[in-house]
Write an enzyme that holds these catalytic residues in place. Structure first.
Site, mmCIF file in Angstrom:
data_model
loop_
_atom_site.group_PDB
_atom_site.id
_atom_site.type_symbol
_atom_site.label_atom_id
_atom_site.label_comp_id
_atom_site.label_asym_id
_atom_site.label_seq_id
_atom_site.Cartn_x
_atom_site.Cartn_y
_atom_site.Cartn_z
ATOM 1 N N TRP A 119 1.204 0.736 7.926
ATOM 2 C CA TRP A 119 0.070 0.698 7.001
ATOM 3 C C TRP A 119 -0.832 -0.508 7.241
ATOM 4 C CZ3 TRP A 119 -1.124 5.114 5.424
ATOM 5 C CH2 TRP A 119 -0.153 6.072 5.174
ATOM 6 N N ASP A 204 -1.777 -5.637 -0.029
ATOM 7 C CA ASP A 204 -1.540 -4.231 -0.341
ATOM 8 C C ASP A 204 -0.114 -4.144 -0.873
ATOM 9 O OD1 ASP A 204 -0.901 -1.547 -0.372
ATOM 10 O OD2 ASP A 204 -1.433 -1.163 1.720
ATOM 11 N N LYS A 228 3.761 5.505 -6.142
ATOM 12 C CA LYS A 228 5.110 5.056 -5.792
ATOM 13 C C LYS A 228 5.882 4.624 -7.042
ATOM 14 C CE LYS A 228 3.569 4.919 -1.422
ATOM 15 N NZ LYS A 228 3.983 5.842 -0.363
#
Length: 396
Positions: A119, A204, A228
């Site tokens: 990511w 992030d 999540k």
């Protein structure tokens, strides 16, 4: 090991498990929210009932994270992936605004990226794609560390001696960016990267959002998708320090829907926000406060779950973790078996026991148990029981 119920153990990496009590409350309120006679999905986003939901959600997030008053809480869309562009465009604009005032609008701007997994790699690639289009200042994208390039694979956080942070006394650094938890590779920062206090730090936190306490004042921007730990897919939460907000006409051309100041000025309602997703985030925040003891309480629970799994893996002759012990994720426990055929057998056996979504990401294979906030420790214990029995069955 026998299964006596149809209880599903959802180890999905996202969209992920939502606390049962949150789902039940949403179910109870589905047709009538707060006496309105309407579902939350039917409320106008500009109505007083939804305004109250939005404000309570912001208040509870600020309480849990201890967010200072000089930060804005934004509810944006497009997932964390859209923020790859939004972060670049807004923070480069902030640095350009500073340089214009200093008469240095033609000088180079640098953006620093830690690349520790899939990511953060996607984030730096987006910055590299956008950089050539920026007018006025040339933009240089610097990889502070690229773990895969250096070691051949992701699976560690190198020590500061291996970092190549840009010196802000010699260059104009717009920000330093890192991904706190790499969902695919199971790598989590055990510390906050130390950077020069004059340089904005961006994190992030999509896959470990509110899984442990975080000291917000260390950051210029903290952001993450909700799917999540905080609710359903559809909303991304951005916590941004107000001095990072610049007029949309300053810096790179950016869509209004990616502009932090536009979102802040309109209380995240420049257009219709994802109202149901925000409502579900609000219920999940209440669950964290009322049932889990806040971030300190949920951190203890998460540490206990992860410790049990990693202890089994480390003591096993069958399972192996590809991640260095000092930076193993508490949210996404990845491991391998000796052969892919054995991994397929493991997954098939787990499915029969109603343990779902344990297959590793398609790019890396293996097994991945995502044990987010909503995963009860009892479910982790059942996975461990299965793993022990599976190993006994396949021991020499």
């Amino acid at each position: 090991m026998s299964n006596t119920s149809n209880h599903v153990l959802n180890f999905g990496a996202g969209p992920a498990k939502i606390p049962e009590s949150v789902l039940k409350k949403a179910q109870k309120e589905f047709l009538d929210i707060n006496g309105t006679g309407m579902s939350v999905m039917e409320l106008s986003h500009r109505s007083k009932p939804f305004g109250a939901i939005l404000q309570k959600t912001k208040d509870n997030l600020a309480k849990l994270m201890d967010i200072p008053s000089d930060y804005s809480i934004l509810f944006m869309q497009g997932g964390a992936t859209t923020q790859f562009a939004a972060i670049f465009l807004n923070l480069v604009a902030k640095k350009q605004d500073e340089l214009i005032k200093l008469g240095k609008e033609k000088e180079e701007i640098v953006v620093d990226y830690f690349v520790t997994g899939a990511w953060s790699n996607k984030a730096v690639q987006e910055a590299e794609r956008l950089a050539p289009a920026v007018q006025s200042n040339p933009i240089r994208v610097n990889r502070v560390i690229d773990v895969k390039q250096k070691y051949g694979k992701f699976g560690t956080i190198p020590p500061p001696s291996e970092w190549n942070l840009t010196d802000p006394t010699k260059h104009h650094v717009a920000y330093v960016y890192y991904c706190d938890n790499e969902t695919i590779h199971g790598v989590e920062f055990p510390f906050v990267p130390k950077v020069n206090e004059t340089v904005p730090l961006v994190a992030d936190v999509s896959s470990n959002f509110l899984s442990r306490p975080i000291h917000v004042p260390k950051y210029a921007v903290v952001y993450g998708g909700a799917q999540k730990n905080l609710g359903p897919a559809g909303v991304t939460i951005v916590v941004v320090r107000n001095d990072m907000l610049v007029d949309v006409n300053v810096g790179p051309v950016r869509p209004l829907m990616l502009d932090f100041k536009t979102a802040a000025d309109n209380n995240s309602m420049y257009n219709t926000p994802p109202t149901f997703a925000i409502y579900m985030v609000g219920l999940t925040l209440e669950w964290l406060i009322e049932e889990k003891g806040g971030l300190k309480g949920i951190e203890q629970a998460n540490n206990s779950k992860a410790r049990k799994l990693y202890e089994l893996i480390d003591q096993s002759k069958l399972y192996k973790s590809p991640v260095d012990p000092h930076c193993r994720s508490h949210m996404n426990v990845v491991f391998r078996l000796p052969t892919e055929d054995l991994e397929k057998e493991f997954l098939a056996g787990a499915e029969k026991l109603h343990m779902h979504q344990l297959k590793g990401h398609r790019s890396v294979g293996g097994i991945r148990a995502s044990i987010y906030n909503a995963m009860p420790e009892d479910d982790v214990d059942r996975l461990i029981e299965y793993m022990i029995e599976f190993e006994k069955k396949h021991s020499p």
